[in-house]
Design a protein around this motif. Structure first.
Motif, PDB file in Angstrom:
ATOM      1  N   LEU A   1       2.076  18.233 -11.435  1.00  0.00           N
ATOM      2  CA  LEU A   1       2.196  19.611 -10.945  1.00  0.00           C
ATOM      3  C   LEU A   1       3.368  20.323 -11.615  1.00  0.00           C
ATOM      4  N   GLN A   2       4.478  19.600 -11.735  1.00  0.00           N
ATOM      5  CA  GLN A   2       5.661  20.189 -12.357  1.00  0.00           C
ATOM      6  C   GLN A   2       5.400  20.494 -13.836  1.00  0.00           C
ATOM      7  N   LEU A   3       4.789  19.552 -14.519  1.00  0.00           N
ATOM      8  CA  LEU A   3       4.456  19.784 -15.928  1.00  0.00           C
ATOM      9  C   LEU A   3       3.413  20.897 -16.064  1.00  0.00           C
ATOM     10  N   GLY A   4       2.505  20.990 -15.095  1.00  0.00           N
ATOM     11  CA  GLY A   4       1.491  22.059 -15.112  1.00  0.00           C
ATOM     12  C   GLY A   4       2.132  23.436 -15.031  1.00  0.00           C
TER      13      GLY A   4
ATOM     14  N   ILE B   1       9.872  23.180  -6.878  1.00  0.00           N
ATOM     15  CA  ILE B   1       9.522  23.621  -5.523  1.00  0.00           C
ATOM     16  C   ILE B   1       8.104  23.182  -5.172  1.00  0.00           C
ATOM     17  N   VAL B   2       7.166  23.396  -6.079  1.00  0.00           N
ATOM     18  CA  VAL B   2       5.775  22.978  -5.844  1.00  0.00           C
ATOM     19  C   VAL B   2       5.707  21.458  -5.648  1.00  0.00           C
ATOM     20  N   ALA B   3       6.402  20.705  -6.498  1.00  0.00           N
ATOM     21  CA  ALA B   3       6.383  19.242  -6.412  1.00  0.00           C
ATOM     22  C   ALA B   3       7.021  18.738  -5.117  1.00  0.00           C
ATOM     23  N   VAL B   4       8.119  19.351  -4.682  1.00  0.00           N
ATOM     24  CA  VAL B   4       8.796  18.923  -3.451  1.00  0.00           C
ATOM     25  C   VAL B   4       7.903  19.173  -2.237  1.00  0.00           C
ATOM     26  N   VAL B   5       7.293  20.340  -2.160  1.00  0.00           N
ATOM     27  CA  VAL B   5       6.402  20.652  -1.036  1.00  0.00           C
ATOM     28  C   VAL B   5       5.228  19.676  -1.020  1.00  0.00           C
ATOM     29  N   PHE B   6       4.639  19.415  -2.187  1.00  0.00           N
ATOM     30  CA  PHE B   6       3.522  18.468  -2.272  1.00  0.00           C
ATOM     31  C   PHE B   6       3.957  17.069  -1.855  1.00  0.00           C
ATOM     32  N   ARG B   7       5.096  16.611  -2.360  1.00  0.00           N
ATOM     33  CA  ARG B   7       5.567  15.267  -2.021  1.00  0.00           C
ATOM     34  C   ARG B   7       5.799  15.107  -0.524  1.00  0.00           C
ATOM     35  N   TYR B   8       6.467  16.077   0.086  1.00  0.00           N
ATOM     36  CA  TYR B   8       6.749  15.990   1.521  1.00  0.00           C
ATOM     37  C   TYR B   8       5.437  15.880   2.306  1.00  0.00           C
ATOM     38  N   TRP B   9       4.499  16.746   1.992  1.00  0.00           N
ATOM     39  CA  TRP B   9       3.201  16.729   2.672  1.00  0.00           C
ATOM     40  C   TRP B   9       2.498  15.387   2.456  1.00  0.00           C
ATOM     41  N   ALA B  10       2.427  14.926   1.203  1.00  0.00           N
ATOM     42  CA  ALA B  10       1.696  13.698   0.882  1.00  0.00           C
ATOM     43  C   ALA B  10       2.364  12.471   1.495  1.00  0.00           C
ATOM     44  N   TYR B  11       3.677  12.382   1.442  1.00  0.00           N
ATOM     45  CA  TYR B  11       4.370  11.226   2.016  1.00  0.00           C
ATOM     46  C   TYR B  11       4.146  11.158   3.525  1.00  0.00           C
TER      47      TYR B  11
ATOM     48  N   ARG C   1       0.847  -1.196   0.000  1.00  0.00           N
ATOM     49  CA  ARG C   1       0.000   0.000   0.000  1.00  0.00           C
ATOM     50  C   ARG C   1       0.883   1.248   0.000  1.00  0.00           C
ATOM     51  N   GLU C   2       1.934   1.196   0.814  1.00  0.00           N
ATOM     52  CA  GLU C   2       2.853   2.317   0.940  1.00  0.00           C
ATOM     53  C   GLU C   2       3.498   2.640  -0.413  1.00  0.00           C
ATOM     54  N   TYR C   3       3.996   1.624  -1.108  1.00  0.00           N
ATOM     55  CA  TYR C   3       4.669   1.876  -2.385  1.00  0.00           C
ATOM     56  C   TYR C   3       3.683   2.326  -3.459  1.00  0.00           C
ATOM     57  N   LEU C   4       2.485   1.748  -3.472  1.00  0.00           N
ATOM     58  CA  LEU C   4       1.474   2.164  -4.457  1.00  0.00           C
ATOM     59  C   LEU C   4       1.133   3.640  -4.271  1.00  0.00           C
ATOM     60  N   LEU C   5       0.882   4.055  -3.037  1.00  0.00           N
ATOM     61  CA  LEU C   5       0.578   5.464  -2.783  1.00  0.00           C
ATOM     62  C   LEU C   5       1.774   6.351  -3.113  1.00  0.00           C
ATOM     63  N   TYR C   6       2.969   5.869  -2.824  1.00  0.00           N
ATOM     64  CA  TYR C   6       4.179   6.620  -3.154  1.00  0.00           C
ATOM     65  C   TYR C   6       4.236   6.887  -4.659  1.00  0.00           C
ATOM     66  N   ALA C   7       3.982   5.851  -5.456  1.00  0.00           N
ATOM     67  CA  ALA C   7       4.009   5.995  -6.916  1.00  0.00           C
ATOM     68  C   ALA C   7       2.908   6.936  -7.399  1.00  0.00           C
ATOM     69  N   VAL C   8       1.703   6.806  -6.831  1.00  0.00           N
ATOM     70  CA  VAL C   8       0.581   7.666  -7.233  1.00  0.00           C
ATOM     71  C   VAL C   8       0.908   9.131  -6.930  1.00  0.00           C
ATOM     72  N   PHE C   9       1.417   9.412  -5.743  1.00  0.00           N
ATOM     73  CA  PHE C   9       1.740  10.797  -5.395  1.00  0.00           C
ATOM     74  C   PHE C   9       2.904  11.330  -6.218  1.00  0.00           C
ATOM     75  N   ASN C  10       3.824  10.461  -6.655  1.00  0.00           N
ATOM     76  CA  ASN C  10       4.884  10.905  -7.555  1.00  0.00           C
ATOM     77  C   ASN C  10       4.312  11.303  -8.910  1.00  0.00           C
ATOM     78  N   VAL C  11       3.349  10.549  -9.402  1.00  0.00           N
ATOM     79  CA  VAL C  11       2.709  10.897 -10.677  1.00  0.00           C
ATOM     80  C   VAL C  11       1.998  12.248 -10.555  1.00  0.00           C
ATOM     81  N   VAL C  12       1.294  12.462  -9.451  1.00  0.00           N
ATOM     82  CA  VAL C  12       0.628  13.753  -9.224  1.00  0.00           C
ATOM     83  C   VAL C  12       1.660  14.877  -9.176  1.00  0.00           C
ATOM     84  N   ALA C  13       2.779  14.653  -8.484  1.00  0.00           N
ATOM     85  CA  ALA C  13       3.829  15.672  -8.384  1.00  0.00           C
ATOM     86  C   ALA C  13       4.434  15.978  -9.755  1.00  0.00           C
ATOM     87  N   ILE C  14       4.617  14.955 -10.571  1.00  0.00           N
ATOM     88  CA  ILE C  14       5.117  15.178 -11.933  1.00  0.00           C
ATOM     89  C   ILE C  14       4.111  16.022 -12.712  1.00  0.00           C
TER      90      ILE C  14
END
Length: 193
Positions: free
Chosen positions: A138-141, A168-178, A123-136
């Motif tokens: 955000l960066q592309l956005g 910066i946006v992606a790092v802040v989001f990742r830290y919060w989500a993780y 579950r941990e790794y699946l959510l990690y991958a999902v939040f990485n896709v969201v962060a990517i």
């Protein structure tokens, strides 16, 4: 074997139920009250230091992930002049991101968030991958907003919007989500208390 009663402090169950909290505390022997001190909340300074350590560890793991991403991409695309995926840079970037995601997952799991134990690593790794896709995304956005809304297309504007602001946006989001959703296991400190 019966326990001898103390005079003046013994009460029957009915009398104990009728006592106020102050009376009940007064009839409790001092030695038992002193043996279990109330839990002490960590001070603001100790929480701040712990947060700074965790944030610094997160940034170091992210920097290592960035180097793995860039290194893998450049090996695949440019090794020996024209790498094996020279004509397929998007596929090379996907592979590089996947390798970096695995590296940063274990870095964050074993170092940044090592104080949190989980019973479900899948579950941990699946959510990690999902939040990485969201962060990517955000960066592309950020890059897309600069390119297609603001109509900025210079190398400088791409690097400011996609690499600097987007990162910066992606790092802040990742830290919060993780911290909030991925590494949510029990803290070792709460197990000790």
């Amino acid at each position: 074997m019966s326990v001898p009663e103390r005079s003046g402090s013994a009460s029957t169950p009915a009398q104990s139920a009728a006592m106020t909290p102050a009376q009940s505390a007064a009839s409790t022997p001092a030695s038992s009250a002193a043996s279990t001190p109330p839990p002490v909340a960590p001070s603001l300074i100790s929480r701040l230091i712990a947060g700074l350590r965790q944030g610094a560890a997160f940034l170091v793991v992210g920097a290592i992930g960035f180097l793995v991403d860039a290194g893998t991409y450049n090996l695949l695309v440019f090794w020996g002049g024209e790498g094996v995926l020279y004509h397929a840079p998007l596929q090379a970037k996907i592979i590089a991101i996947a390798v970096a995601t695995v590296v940063t997952y274990f870095g964050n799991k074993w170092w940044t968030f090592s104080h949190k134990q989980t019973d479900n690593p899948g579950r941990e790794y699946l959510l990690y991958a999902v939040f990485n896709v969201v962060a990517i995304g955000l960066q592309l956005g950020c890059l897309g907003f600069s390119r297609y809304v603001l109509d900025l297309s210079t190398p400088l504007s791409d690097n400011i919007s996609g690499t600097l602001i987007g990162q910066i946006v992606a790092v802040v989001f990742r830290y919060w989500a993780y911290d909030k959703f991925v590494f949510t296991g029990k803290s070792e400190k709460s197990d000790m208390a």
